[in-house]
Design an enzyme around this catalytic site. Structure first.
Site, PDB file in Angstrom:
ATOM      1  N   ILE A 695       0.817  -1.219   0.000  1.00 64.43           N
ATOM      2  CA  ILE A 695       0.000   0.000   0.000  1.00 64.43           C
ATOM      3  C   ILE A 695       0.843   1.258   0.000  1.00 64.43           C
ATOM      4  O   ILE A 695       0.336   2.359  -0.120  1.00 64.43           O
ATOM      5  CB  ILE A 695      -0.985   0.045   1.191  1.00 64.43           C
ATOM      6  CG1 ILE A 695      -0.251  -0.212   2.507  1.00 64.43           C
ATOM      7  CG2 ILE A 695      -2.115  -0.933   0.980  1.00 64.43           C
ATOM      8  CD1 ILE A 695      -1.145  -0.043   3.717  1.00 64.43           C
ATOM      9  N   GLY A 696       2.145   1.132   0.131  1.00 66.31           N
ATOM     10  CA  GLY A 696       2.942   2.354   0.097  1.00 66.31           C
ATOM     11  C   GLY A 696       4.412   2.045   0.207  1.00 66.31           C
ATOM     12  O   GLY A 696       4.805   0.979   0.669  1.00 66.31           O
ATOM     13  N   GLY A 698       8.098   4.265   1.176  1.00 63.84           N
ATOM     14  CA  GLY A 698       8.595   5.563   1.596  1.00 63.84           C
ATOM     15  C   GLY A 698      10.082   5.538   1.780  1.00 63.84           C
ATOM     16  O   GLY A 698      10.754   4.605   1.335  1.00 63.84           O
ATOM     17  N   GLY A 699      10.599   6.565   2.434  1.00 68.33           N
ATOM     18  CA  GLY A 699      12.031   6.705   2.604  1.00 68.33           C
ATOM     19  C   GLY A 699      12.634   5.528   3.338  1.00 68.33           C
ATOM     20  O   GLY A 699      13.756   5.126   3.067  1.00 68.33           O
ATOM     21  N   GLY A 701      11.052   2.346   3.921  1.00 70.47           N
ATOM     22  CA  GLY A 701      10.681   0.990   3.566  1.00 70.47           C
ATOM     23  C   GLY A 701       9.346   0.906   2.863  1.00 70.47           C
ATOM     24  O   GLY A 701       8.785   1.902   2.438  1.00 70.47           O
ATOM     25  N   LYS A 717       5.314  -2.979   8.007  1.00 72.56           N
ATOM     26  CA  LYS A 717       6.331  -2.161   7.353  1.00 72.56           C
ATOM     27  C   LYS A 717       7.602  -2.974   7.261  1.00 72.56           C
ATOM     28  O   LYS A 717       8.092  -3.490   8.264  1.00 72.56           O
ATOM     29  CB  LYS A 717       6.579  -0.930   8.206  1.00 72.56           C
ATOM     30  CG  LYS A 717       7.504   0.076   7.599  1.00 72.56           C
ATOM     31  CD  LYS A 717       7.621   1.169   8.609  1.00 72.56           C
ATOM     32  CE  LYS A 717       7.973   2.495   8.076  1.00 72.56           C
ATOM     33  NZ  LYS A 717       7.905   3.464   9.164  1.00 72.56           N
ATOM     34  N   ASP A 815       9.682  14.487  12.807  1.00 73.76           N
ATOM     35  CA  ASP A 815       9.209  14.411  11.424  1.00 73.76           C
ATOM     36  C   ASP A 815       7.687  14.512  11.394  1.00 73.76           C
ATOM     37  O   ASP A 815       7.006  13.708  10.765  1.00 73.76           O
ATOM     38  CB  ASP A 815       9.698  13.105  10.783  1.00 73.76           C
ATOM     39  CG  ASP A 815       9.631  13.149   9.254  1.00 73.76           C
ATOM     40  OD1 ASP A 815       9.422  14.254   8.702  1.00 73.76           O
ATOM     41  OD2 ASP A 815       9.770  12.098   8.626  1.00 73.76           O
TER      42      ASP A 815
END
Ligand SMILES: *[C@@H]1O[C@H](CO)[C@@H](O)[C@H](O)[C@H]1NC(C)=O
Ligand SMILES: *[C@@H]1O[C@H](CO)[C@@H](O)[C@H](O)[C@H]1NC(C)=O
Length: 984
Positions: A695-696, A698-699, A701, A717, A815
């Site tokens: 589903i995604g 990112g930086g 994983g 993740k 973040d």
């Protein structure tokens, strides 16, 4: 009984006496006053006042910041500039009767300056509180301030008007109030301060108004500094009475009308800054007397007429009249000026030829006459003194050649001479100046070659020579110029092959070679062109195949190879590119159009290749069908292969009794940690990490959505392995360490973690609605009405407040952004992604620290220069999220304009709103209206709540961390009933 009382009275008297004795003997009473004021009213976090000790020798005269009168050891001056003290204005210092000077500038003083506290200080000669955080109205000063000569309150946050009492100081020489939030207009009574030498009120949002016509009363004035002060109307004639004035700065206002003739009265003036106003009419012809004038800048006005000889005859160092409507010729006399180093006349209607001796008599460095109607030859002596750095003459009608003398101008760094009628050869040395960074010769009639000696221009970033008659080969020496970002040699007559070493230029972003006669092939080892966004090779004689490697260029968006002799098939790899412009028409390409290019709108980009075919795209011929026999053959072979593979796998499974997706070792040591009561184990999870569930990414994983046998859905993740393993390890540890030990309804739950030899997996509760960022900036944004958004704001604030205030040690997220706030099925928020989080007491977690903390658009401004992250940096980022909720825009939305982010955009809009509390709520809604996400339907109550959230957001995004509220306070502010009370 009586006896008893008497005894205690004795005791008191004795104590008093002793106390007095010790005071007078060991401490000067000034010292006691200083200590009391310091202890009561100031904080000294840097400890720089640590030597303020009663027992020190010669106290208090040799304490930091204290000066005594050597005659009698009385304190006469306190200077605590830049020692980092905070607290309120320490009026107690003024109880020292001999104190004359009090300087507390560049500290963190906070609070207001009341008339009562300031009244203690009436004996002062100098009061400097500039560069602090004082706010509220300016105090009234009583009549007693007869000796005050310097009053400096610049760069605070004072608001409202300048009190009448400011016009009454009989001896005031310096009045400095610049950089505050003063809002009434500049009052005329300030011109009663006839002793003033410095009058500095710049950078205040004053109500628009004129410069008082009585300004001429200030005949001792040396410095009149009023840029950005909302001045309008004419410059008063009385300005000419300021015979002592050295610096006149009225720039960036709305002044109109003519520059008054009386300006000739400014006999001492060195600098006149009138740029960025609406001045009209001709420049006065009365400059003759201003023989001290070195700098004159009236650029960005609407001035007309000619350049007066009287001005051109002054020994000016810099003359800036750009962006006006001036016309006529430049008087020859300008070239006899011995001081001129800067001449900026661009964007006017000047005409004629330039004075032939320009540059001969002065050290000209900066020359810009672009955007005029000049014609004729370039003045041959422009670089006579060998100082010229900027030569900017584009958009004129200069003709002839570049004078040979320009070839010796080694100082040149910036050359723009495009859109003229210059011709002939460019002096060979003109290409190779060691400091040359930018050369733009476009659209002239230059000819000849670019010489190999261009290798000398090591700093060159832009080579722009299109639209000339240059010819010959493009020298391979160019490949040594590693700073090159843009090469545009299009529309010339270059021949030969492309130097294949062009691919060595790692910083190249744009390469435009169209309309030349280049032959040979396209270089194929292009992988170092990681920044290349635009490649235009059209209209040449290039042959050979299109290199498949072009498909790997990560940021290429413009690819034009049309009108060449390219052959072979279109590499399917090109379909990986995200192209805005794509053209390979008119070549000799053949074969099947790759599926990704079978698009109606690409037809014109493919036409003119007679041997291209496609089954879908209409005007192209159908591709011939492969012969049936071969289809069968392929089918049989494939079936066999599948069978073989299947039996191999089966064998493997039976043999190892375990199938897992991570590598080949049959026995693994997995290290799992369970944080919550769960009904699954690592194998359930690992088995389902497949592309289908992704589903995604990112930086740190990939994230998968996994439905377990139990029916429970979780988010998994998987952190990257490979090259960034060290970093991913740190991220993993940080996440596990942080999340493993906290529980809060607004923080995402970590259920489980699992470490294998070459992988790291984290399992979280699944959030049905994904991230706030995705929802807000995607199509689902409409689903988020204001009450939902407000609930998200409060919830996320609570989560962060918990991290900052309830965790021991406190945790800084580092973040915070909308993509790290997840939403469950009812859009309730959970703060997530603690990969960069950091507990405050543990310094130097180097692996994590090596990454920039935070995400673009959310990073607090102080991070840029301190590289330190505190809770207040999270508060800033959270403020950005609040703005995102209100505006529905991304923090770096392009509509904010160049160099602007959301915070600047909203702040500017808020500042331009009518004064708050003026009662006219209708117009403040207008400003709100422009900011608010148009996708929401709002009630009146919503508007009020939005205004509240905006106010909190602006507090959170204050430039100075100290002005931002804590997260706990943010929660309170958000929950407070409207109207919002001022935060403490
Ligand atoms: C003050 O005087 C003492 C004793 O003479 C000396 O040691 C100290 O350095 C002085 N402090 C300063 C700030 O000059
Ligand atoms: C006090 O300030 C005045 C004005 O700036 C200055 O001339 C004088 O030297 C200062 N005195 C001391 C003791 O610092």
């Amino acid at each position: 009984m009586k006896h008893q009382r008497l005894k205690s009275l004795y005791l008191v008297v004795a104590l008093l006496f002793l106390g007095r004795l010790s005071l007078t003997s060991s401490l000067h009473s000034d010292g006691a006053i200083l200590l009391r004021a310091k202890n009561d009213q100031l904080d000294d976090p840097n400890g720089l006042l640590g030597d303020w000790v009663e027992t020190s020798h010669n106290a208090p005269c040799n304490w930091t910041g204290i000066t005594c009168d050597p005659q009698n050891d009385a304190v006469v001056s306190i200077d605590l500039a830049s020692v980092g003290i905070s607290g309120v204005f320490p009026a107690g210092f003024c109880r020292i009767p001999t104190l004359r000077n009090l300087t507390l500038s560049d500290n963190n003083l906070n609070g207001t300056l009341s008339s009562e506290s300031i009244s203690l200080c009436s004996r002062l000669h100098l009061l400097n509180l500039s560069f602090n955080f004082l706010h509220g109205e300016l105090p009234a000063f009583t009549w007693e301030f007869v000796n005050l000569s310097v009053l400096d309150l610049a760069r605070n946050n004072f608001s409202g008007e300048i009190p009448v009492s400011f016009g009454r100081f009989p001896g005031l020489q310096v009045l400095s109030l610049f950089g505050n939030s003063l809002s009434a207009s500049i009052p005329e009574y300030l011109t009663n301060l006839t002793e003033l030498t410095r009058f500095e009120l710049a950078y205040n949002p004053f109500k628009p108004g004129p410069l008082p016509s009585t300004i001429g009363k200030l005949t001792k004035l040396e410095n009149l500094w009023l840029p950005n002060s909302n001045l309008n109307g004419d410059i008063p004639d009385s300005i000419g009475n300021l015979i002592a004035l050295k610096n006149l700065d009225l720039s960036t206002n709305s002044l109109s009308g003519k520059i008054p003739d009386t300006i000739s009265g400014l006999k001492s003036v060195v600098q006149i800054e009138l740029y960025d106003n609406q001045l009209t009419g001709e420049l006065p012809d009365t400059f003759t007397n201003l023989t001290s004038l070195l700098r004159f800048d009236a650029s960005q006005n609407n001035l007309t007429g000619k350049l007066p000889k009287s001005l051109a005859g002054l020994p000016l160092e810099s003359l800036n009249l750009n962006d006006n409507s001036l016309e006529g010729e430049i008087p020859e006399i300008l070239s006899s000026n011995p001081a001129l180093t800067q001449l900026k006349l661009f964007n006017n209607s000047f005409s004629g030829t330039l004075p032939v001796n320009l540059g001969r008599n002065s050290n000209l460095e900066d020359f810009d006459v672009s955007g005029n109607e000049f014609e004729g030859p370039l003045p041959p002596n422009l670089c006579y003194r060998k100082k010229l750095q900027n030569l900017i003459i584009f958009k004129n009608r200069f003709s002839g050649t570049i004078p040979a003398s320009y070839g010796d101008c080694d100082t040149l760094t910036y050359v723009r001479i495009f859109n003229n009628e210059l011709s002939g050869k460019v002096p060979a040395r003109f290409w190779s100046f060691p400091g040359l960074g930018f050369i733009e010769l476009k659209n002239n009639r230059f000819e000849g070659t670019i010489p190999p000696s261009i290798s000398g221009a090591r700093d060159l970033t832009s080579l722009l020579v299109s639209g000339n008659n240059f010819s010959g080969e493009f020298p391979s020496e160019i490949c040594g110029l590693q700073e090159l970002v843009v090469i545009d040699i299009s529309r010339n007559g270059f021949t030969g092959e492309l130097p294949s070493c062009l691919t060595n230029l790692k910083k190249l972003q744009k390469l435009d070679l169209q309309e030349n006669k280049f032959a040979g092939g396209i270089p194929s080892s292009v992988s170092s062109w990681t920044d290349l966004t635009e490649l235009n090779l059209s209209n040449n004689n290039l042959a050979g195949k299109i290199p498949t490697e072009l498909g790997d260029l990560p940021v290429l968006t413009y690819l034009d190879l049309s009108r060449n002799l390219l052959s072979g098939e279109i590499p399917a790899e090109l379909t990986k590119l995200k192209l805005n412009k794509f053209n390979i028409s008119d070549n000799k390409l053949e074969g099947k159009v790759p599926p990704g290019f079978n698009q109606e709108f690409l037809i014109s980009s493919l036409m003119g290749n007679p041997n291209l075919c496609s089954s879908d795209l209409k005007p192209l011929p159908q591709c011939p069908k492969p012969k049936p026999a071969s289809i069968y053959l392929i089918g049989i072979l494939a079936a066999l292969a599948i069978l073989l593979l299947g039996s191999l796998i089966w064998y493997w499974v039976v043999k190892t009794r375990k199938l897992h997706p991570f590598g080949s070792k049959s026995k693994r040591s997995w290290n799992t940690t369970t944080f919550q009561r769960i009904g699954f184990n690592e194998e359930d999870v690992l088995a389902s990490l497949m592309e289908d569930n992704l589903i995604g990414a990112g930086g740190s994983g990939r994230v998968y959505r996994v439905k377990l046998k139990s029916g429970q859905t979780v988010a998994v993740k998987r952190l990257w392995g490979g090259n960034c393993q060290l970093e991913s390890e740190a991220v993993f540890l940080s996440e596990v360490e942080t999340l493993g030990r906290i529980r809060h309804g607004n923080i995402v739950k970590l259920l489980f973690s699992c470490v294998g030899e070459d992988f790291r997996v984290l399992v979280y509760e699944y959030m049905e609605n994904g991230s706030l960022g995705d929802v807000l900036h995607g199509e689902k944004g409409v689903l988020l009405d204001w009450p939902k958004r407000f609930a998200v704001a409060v919830g996320a604030a609570q989560g962060l407040a918990y991290l900052h205030h309830d965790c021991v040690p406190a945790i800084v997220h580092r973040d915070v952004k909308s993509n790290n706030i997840l939403l469950d099925e009812e859009f309730r928020p959970r703060v997530a992604d603690f990969g960069l989080a950091k507990t405050l007491h543990k310094e130097g977690d180097r692996d994590v620290m090596s990454r920039v903390a935070g995400s673009c658009g959310y990073i607090a401004p102080e991070y840029a220069y301190t590289l330190k992250v505190t809770e207040k940096s999270d508060v800033y980022s959270f403020g950005v999220v609040l703005l995102e909720l209100v505006t529905g825009k991304r923090p770096n939305d392009e509509s904010f304009g160049e160099n602007k982010d959301m915070v600047k955009w909203v702040t500017e809009a808020a500042l331009s709103s009518p004064e708050q509390g003026s009662g006219d709520s209708g117009s403040s809604y207008d400003v709100l209206g422009q900011l608010i996400d148009p996708r929401m339907n709002l009630s009146t109550r919503d508007y009020e709540e939005i205004e509240k959230v905006l106010n909190v957001a602006l507090l959170c995004t204050s430039a100075f961390p100290i002005n931002r509220p804590s997260m706990r306070r943010v929660v309170e502010l958000l929950k407070e009933q409207y109207p919002l009370a001022r935060p403490k």
